[in-house]
Write a protein that holds these residues in place. Structure first.
Motif, PDB file in Angstrom:
ATOM      1  N   GLY A 194     -14.649 -30.442  34.678  1.00 50.62           N
ATOM      2  CA  GLY A 194     -13.309 -29.853  34.615  1.00 50.62           C
ATOM      3  C   GLY A 194     -12.411 -30.410  35.710  1.00 50.62           C
ATOM      4  N   ILE A 195     -11.098 -30.314  35.485  1.00 54.10           N
ATOM      5  CA  ILE A 195     -10.118 -30.791  36.468  1.00 54.10           C
ATOM      6  C   ILE A 195      -9.228 -29.612  36.852  1.00 54.10           C
ATOM      7  CG2 ILE A 195      -8.094 -32.288  36.783  1.00 54.10           C
ATOM      8  CD1 ILE A 195     -10.362 -34.099  36.479  1.00 54.10           C
ATOM      9  N   GLY A 196      -9.124 -29.345  38.155  1.00 52.96           N
ATOM     10  CA  GLY A 196      -8.235 -28.270  38.607  1.00 52.96           C
ATOM     11  C   GLY A 196      -6.927 -28.852  39.116  1.00 52.96           C
ATOM     12  N   GLY A 197      -6.053 -28.005  39.645  1.00 57.88           N
ATOM     13  CA  GLY A 197      -4.811 -28.497  40.242  1.00 57.88           C
ATOM     14  C   GLY A 197      -3.582 -28.061  39.483  1.00 57.88           C
ATOM     15  N   PRO A 198      -2.395 -28.402  40.028  1.00 56.38           N
ATOM     16  CA  PRO A 198      -1.131 -27.972  39.435  1.00 56.38           C
ATOM     17  C   PRO A 198      -0.988 -28.410  37.980  1.00 56.38           C
ATOM     18  CG  PRO A 198      -0.772 -28.929  41.599  1.00 56.38           C
ATOM     19  CD  PRO A 198      -2.215 -29.165  41.259  1.00 56.38           C
ATOM     20  N   GLU A 199      -0.228 -27.630  37.224  1.00 60.84           N
ATOM     21  CA  GLU A 199      -0.176 -27.836  35.789  1.00 60.84           C
ATOM     22  C   GLU A 199       1.253 -27.931  35.244  1.00 60.84           C
ATOM     23  OE1 GLU A 199      -0.427 -25.047  37.340  1.00 60.84           O
ATOM     24  OE2 GLU A 199      -0.058 -23.287  36.107  1.00 60.84           O
ATOM     25  N   ALA A 200       1.364 -28.545  34.060  1.00 64.39           N
ATOM     26  CA  ALA A 200       2.659 -28.616  33.377  1.00 64.39           C
ATOM     27  C   ALA A 200       2.409 -28.694  31.885  1.00 64.39           C
ATOM     28  CB  ALA A 200       3.428 -29.851  33.834  1.00 64.39           C
ATOM     29  N   ILE A 201       3.305 -28.091  31.117  1.00 70.06           N
ATOM     30  CA  ILE A 201       3.250 -28.193  29.647  1.00 70.06           C
ATOM     31  C   ILE A 201       4.593 -28.760  29.187  1.00 70.06           C
ATOM     32  CG2 ILE A 201       2.852 -26.950  27.486  1.00 70.06           C
ATOM     33  CD1 ILE A 201       1.564 -24.695  29.172  1.00 70.06           C
ATOM     34  N   LEU A 202       4.537 -29.877  28.455  1.00 66.31           N
ATOM     35  CA  LEU A 202       5.751 -30.575  28.021  1.00 66.31           C
ATOM     36  C   LEU A 202       5.720 -30.701  26.501  1.00 66.31           C
ATOM     37  CD1 LEU A 202       5.605 -33.416  30.713  1.00 66.31           C
ATOM     38  CD2 LEU A 202       6.948 -31.294  30.812  1.00 66.31           C
ATOM     39  N   VAL A 203       6.753 -30.239  25.821  1.00 63.73           N
ATOM     40  CA  VAL A 203       6.680 -30.147  24.365  1.00 63.73           C
ATOM     41  C   VAL A 203       7.929 -30.733  23.695  1.00 63.73           C
ATOM     42  CG1 VAL A 203       6.244 -28.594  22.435  1.00 63.73           C
ATOM     43  CG2 VAL A 203       5.375 -28.004  24.691  1.00 63.73           C
ATOM     44  N   GLY A 204       7.698 -31.794  22.890  1.00 67.17           N
ATOM     45  CA  GLY A 204       8.793 -32.402  22.128  1.00 67.17           C
ATOM     46  C   GLY A 204       8.610 -32.224  20.633  1.00 67.17           C
ATOM     47  N   SER A 205       7.474 -31.672  20.240  1.00 68.31           N
ATOM     48  CA  SER A 205       7.221 -31.468  18.813  1.00 68.31           C
ATOM     49  C   SER A 205       8.112 -30.361  18.279  1.00 68.31           C
ATOM     50  CB  SER A 205       5.756 -31.077  18.619  1.00 68.31           C
ATOM     51  OG  SER A 205       5.580 -30.456  17.369  1.00 68.31           O
ATOM     52  N   CYS A 206       8.678 -30.600  17.085  1.00 63.52           N
ATOM     53  CA  CYS A 206       9.546 -29.583  16.472  1.00 63.52           C
ATOM     54  C   CYS A 206       8.850 -28.932  15.286  1.00 63.52           C
ATOM     55  CB  CYS A 206      10.850 -30.228  16.000  1.00 63.52           C
ATOM     56  SG  CYS A 206      11.799 -30.956  17.342  1.00 63.52           S
ATOM     57  N   SER A 207       7.545 -29.127  15.149  1.00 62.92           N
ATOM     58  CA  SER A 207       6.857 -28.613  13.966  1.00 62.92           C
ATOM     59  C   SER A 207       6.823 -27.088  13.976  1.00 62.92           C
ATOM     60  CB  SER A 207       5.429 -29.155  13.921  1.00 62.92           C
ATOM     61  OG  SER A 207       4.649 -28.460  14.862  1.00 62.92           O
ATOM     62  N   ARG A 208       6.597 -26.541  12.795  1.00 62.82           N
ATOM     63  CA  ARG A 208       6.535 -25.087  12.638  1.00 62.82           C
ATOM     64  C   ARG A 208       5.460 -24.495  13.561  1.00 62.82           C
ATOM     65  NH1 ARG A 208       5.984 -23.736   6.419  1.00 62.82           N
ATOM     66  NH2 ARG A 208       8.083 -24.586   6.322  1.00 62.82           N
ATOM     67  N   ALA A 209       4.275 -25.127  13.573  1.00 61.68           N
ATOM     68  CA  ALA A 209       3.169 -24.596  14.380  1.00 61.68           C
ATOM     69  C   ALA A 209       3.536 -24.616  15.863  1.00 61.68           C
ATOM     70  CB  ALA A 209       1.906 -25.423  14.148  1.00 61.68           C
ATOM     71  N   THR A 210       4.132 -25.708  16.319  1.00 62.59           N
ATOM     72  CA  THR A 210       4.487 -25.807  17.738  1.00 62.59           C
ATOM     73  C   THR A 210       5.518 -24.764  18.112  1.00 62.59           C
ATOM     74  OG1 THR A 210       4.050 -28.181  17.709  1.00 62.59           O
ATOM     75  CG2 THR A 210       5.372 -27.351  19.529  1.00 62.59           C
ATOM     76  N   ARG A 211       6.501 -24.564  17.234  1.00 57.70           N
ATOM     77  CA  ARG A 211       7.547 -23.581  17.572  1.00 57.70           C
ATOM     78  C   ARG A 211       6.939 -22.184  17.697  1.00 57.70           C
ATOM     79  NH1 ARG A 211      11.219 -23.652  13.402  1.00 57.70           N
ATOM     80  NH2 ARG A 211      10.063 -25.208  12.225  1.00 57.70           N
ATOM     81  N   ALA A 212       5.955 -21.865  16.854  1.00 53.66           N
ATOM     82  CA  ALA A 212       5.289 -20.556  16.964  1.00 53.66           C
ATOM     83  C   ALA A 212       4.487 -20.470  18.269  1.00 53.66           C
ATOM     84  CB  ALA A 212       4.380 -20.342  15.757  1.00 53.66           C
ATOM     85  N   GLN A 213       3.882 -21.586  18.672  1.00 49.70           N
ATOM     86  CA  GLN A 213       3.104 -21.597  19.928  1.00 49.70           C
ATOM     87  C   GLN A 213       4.018 -21.406  21.138  1.00 49.70           C
ATOM     88  OE1 GLN A 213       1.439 -25.375  19.049  1.00 49.70           O
ATOM     89  NE2 GLN A 213      -0.346 -24.548  17.996  1.00 49.70           N
ATOM     90  N   ILE A 214       5.211 -21.990  21.077  1.00 52.10           N
ATOM     91  CA  ILE A 214       6.159 -21.812  22.190  1.00 52.10           C
ATOM     92  C   ILE A 214       6.568 -20.337  22.268  1.00 52.10           C
ATOM     93  CG2 ILE A 214       8.475 -22.388  23.030  1.00 52.10           C
ATOM     94  CD1 ILE A 214       8.101 -25.150  21.608  1.00 52.10           C
ATOM     95  N   GLU A 215       6.849 -19.741  21.117  1.00 58.32           N
ATOM     96  CA  GLU A 215       7.255 -18.318  21.115  1.00 58.32           C
ATOM     97  C   GLU A 215       6.146 -17.448  21.714  1.00 58.32           C
ATOM     98  OE1 GLU A 215      10.316 -17.277  20.781  1.00 58.32           O
ATOM     99  OE2 GLU A 215      10.562 -19.439  20.610  1.00 58.32           O
ATOM    100  N   ARG A 216       4.920 -17.741  21.355  1.00 58.49           N
ATOM    101  CA  ARG A 216       3.800 -16.973  21.889  1.00 58.49           C
ATOM    102  C   ARG A 216       3.698 -17.153  23.412  1.00 58.49           C
ATOM    103  NH1 ARG A 216      -1.223 -15.195  19.824  1.00 58.49           N
ATOM    104  NH2 ARG A 216      -2.485 -14.565  21.599  1.00 58.49           N
ATOM    105  N   HIS A 217       3.878 -18.391  23.855  1.00 61.90           N
ATOM    106  CA  HIS A 217       3.762 -18.685  25.286  1.00 61.90           C
ATOM    107  C   HIS A 217       4.868 -17.966  26.067  1.00 61.90           C
ATOM    108  CE1 HIS A 217       1.793 -21.137  28.322  1.00 61.90           C
ATOM    109  NE2 HIS A 217       2.977 -21.299  28.885  1.00 61.90           N
ATOM    110  N   ARG A 218       6.066 -17.952  25.461  1.00 64.10           N
ATOM    111  CA  ARG A 218       7.239 -17.353  26.109  1.00 64.10           C
ATOM    112  C   ARG A 218       6.994 -15.877  26.473  1.00 64.10           C
ATOM    113  NH1 ARG A 218      12.373 -18.896  25.162  1.00 64.10           N
ATOM    114  NH2 ARG A 218      11.895 -19.910  23.187  1.00 64.10           N
ATOM    115  N   ALA A 219       6.169 -15.201  25.680  1.00 66.32           N
ATOM    116  CA  ALA A 219       5.964 -13.768  25.885  1.00 66.32           C
ATOM    117  C   ALA A 219       5.363 -13.468  27.259  1.00 66.32           C
ATOM    118  CB  ALA A 219       5.071 -13.216  24.775  1.00 66.32           C
ATOM    119  N   SER A 220       4.590 -14.409  27.823  1.00 65.59           N
ATOM    120  CA  SER A 220       3.953 -14.081  29.099  1.00 65.59           C
ATOM    121  C   SER A 220       3.982 -15.219  30.122  1.00 65.59           C
ATOM    122  CB  SER A 220       2.503 -13.646  28.852  1.00 65.59           C
ATOM    123  OG  SER A 220       1.899 -14.497  27.929  1.00 65.59           O
TER     124      SER A 220
END
Ligand SMILES: Nc1ncnc2c1ncn2[C@@H]1O[C@H](COP(=O)(O)OP(=O)(O)OP(=O)(O)O)[C@@H](O)[C@H]1O
Ligand SMILES: O=C(O)[C@@H](O)C(=O)CO
Length: 428
Positions: free
Chosen positions: A252-278
């Motif tokens: 495993g790799i630890g350390g600072p993190e980032a999530i970068l999203v350029g996909s506009c697909s239906r599935a990705t948009r639902a994942q962003i909404e879920r992530h936004r909640a918390s």
């Protein structure tokens, strides 16, 4: 190296690398490395399967052909006995696109005909029946893929789509033929080859169908398809004693993190909404980017300000907004500007110590990984079907997940960061 793969984008490459590294029980998979571009040096001696990630899905066909042939030359020089051309399970390509021309060019170079073309990936809901591609219970052209920003898929008939790409006659191994067994399937492929059909769409609606195709193609020099087409290929080598089998193992790799999203697909948009909640999320305003008022520095500042809380920056919009932005600025211009934006943000983050980076979208992933200067990844645990943990082979240590637009459960993004650090439920 036994098995060589030429993948037309980076997420698709990690998808098929995952399939090959994991294999199926009881045999397991092959020791697999994902290369980013055609490597300059020979592969390490222990590598059994090499997956070359190109970024050739949406470039002009002649360039895609040239890059794919260069990848083929390298794989053959490593001793590969079998080659797979991997494209998207939703067959992403335009009528001017690359699946047909690249498939035909590879077949010509290897001097083979009757080559399987099968994008089916039942675990992700993609099936092919009578040459038509389904996503879940919808035909491809009614699945949301008709709105894809770069490769809108408006026809589910794969033979017709390939023919529009100038491949000449395209064959079909239909599901009833496949059910008649390996000998019948092989005979149908031979007949297609004798008729001069270079590419042959193969139906597959279950994993068993993909295993049957792999068995029928155990001696084929070339196969083409989605990652599913590789499901039974490791087993062919292991059963013949050419490889040992087993499961992949990375730290495993630890350390600072980032999530970068350029996909506009239906599935990705639902994942962003879920992530936004918390978690903190940053919606990139595309107009501001195009006008030069929002830059990579703004993304970097947001990620840094939200360290340790799984910060996510996204440009993703719904189909109407994407269409309006493309009309205003030009499809290619928006895509390239956003890809470059994510690439320079990722570069700056990596150089300043970010060690876990999750990316959403194939084009976006290609741009990001190219900017990081990483040349190869070992394949780690699967996070969700088709998306493994990736750990860089050399350098300071970087863990990534490259998510195809349509892949992943709704909680994918946070789960991916945990899996990279080895703390996720699926961590091995
Ligand atoms: N708001 C937007 N408007 C127009 N284009 C966008 C927008 N956001 C992102 N894009 C561009 O759309 C493209 C999305 O393609 P990408 O391959 O990254 O995702 P995807 O197609 O969903 O994933 P995959 O190829 O893995 O299925 C990228 O080139 C990206 O820069
Ligand atoms: O097959 C898929 O959907 C993925 O592996 C992919 O190639 C999209 O990037």
């Amino acid at each position: 190296m036994l098995l060589g793969v030429i993948a037309d984008d980076f997420t698709g490459a990690s998808d098929i690398a995952n399939t090959i590294a994991k294999g199926i029980a009881p045999e397991g998979g092959l020791r697999t490395v994902q290369y980013l571009g055609v490597p300059a040096a020979p592969a390490a001696a222990d590598v059994e399967a090499g997956v070359i990630s190109l970024k050739s899905r949406s470039i002009p066909a002649a360039e895609a052909v040239a890059q794919s042939l260069a990848a083929l030359d390298w794989l053959l020089a490593q001793g590969c006995r079998q080659i797979v051309f991997k494209y998207c399970s939703t067959f992403d390509s335009t009528p001017e696109g690359n699946i047909g021309p690249v498939g035909v060019a590879l077949a010509r170079r290897l001097d083979v005909r009757g080559v399987i073309a099968c994008p089916a990936f039942p675990d992700a809901g993609r099936s092919v029946y009578m040459g038509h591609l389904f996503v879940g219970n919808r035909l491809l052209n009614e699945s949301g893929m008709e709105h894809h920003p770069l490769n809108p898929m408006t026809d589910p008939d794969l033979r017709r789509w390939l023919a529009r790409q100038g491949t000449g006659p395209v064959g079909l191994i239909d599901w009833p033929t496949l059910q008649r067994g390996t000998v019948a399937t092989r005979a149908a492929l031979d007949a297609a080859a004798a008729r001069g059909e270079q590419l042959v769409i193969a139906d597959a609606i279950r994993n068993d169908d993909l295993l049957a195709l792999a068995e029928a193609c155990a001696d084929a020099r070339l196969l083409t398809g989605g990652s599913g087409i590789a499901l039974g290929l490791p087993r062919n080598f292991i059963r013949r004693g050419a490889a040992h089998g087993g499961t992949p193992d990375v730290r495993g790799i630890g350390g600072p993190e980032a999530i970068l999203v350029g996909s506009c697909s239906r599935a990705t948009r639902a994942q962003i909404e879920r992530h936004r909640a918390s978690h903190p999320v940053f919606a990139i305003d595309v107009d501001q980017v195009m006008e030069g008022r929002l830059t990579a520095q703004d993304i970097v500042a947001f990620i840094r300000a939200n360290r340790d809380t799984a910060p996510l920056a996204y440009s993703s919009s719904d189909p109407d907004q994407v269409a309006a932005l493309q009309k205003k600025y030009g499809r290619e211009t928006v895509a390239h500007t956003l890809d470059a934006l994510f690439a320079s943000a990722a570069k700056e983050l990596f150089e300043s110590g970010t060690r876990r980076i999750v990316v959403g979208g194939g084009e976006t992933s290609g741009a990001v990984v190219s900017a990081l200067g990483i040349t190869s990844f070992r394949i780690g645990p699967e996070i969700d079907p088709g998306v493994p943990v990736l750990v860089s082979e050399a350098g300071a240590g970087l863990g990534m997940a490259l998510k195809s637009g349509n892949f992943g459960a709704e909680d994918f993004f946070a789960k991916a960061l945990d899996a990279i650090s080895g703390t996720g439920a699926d961590a091995r």
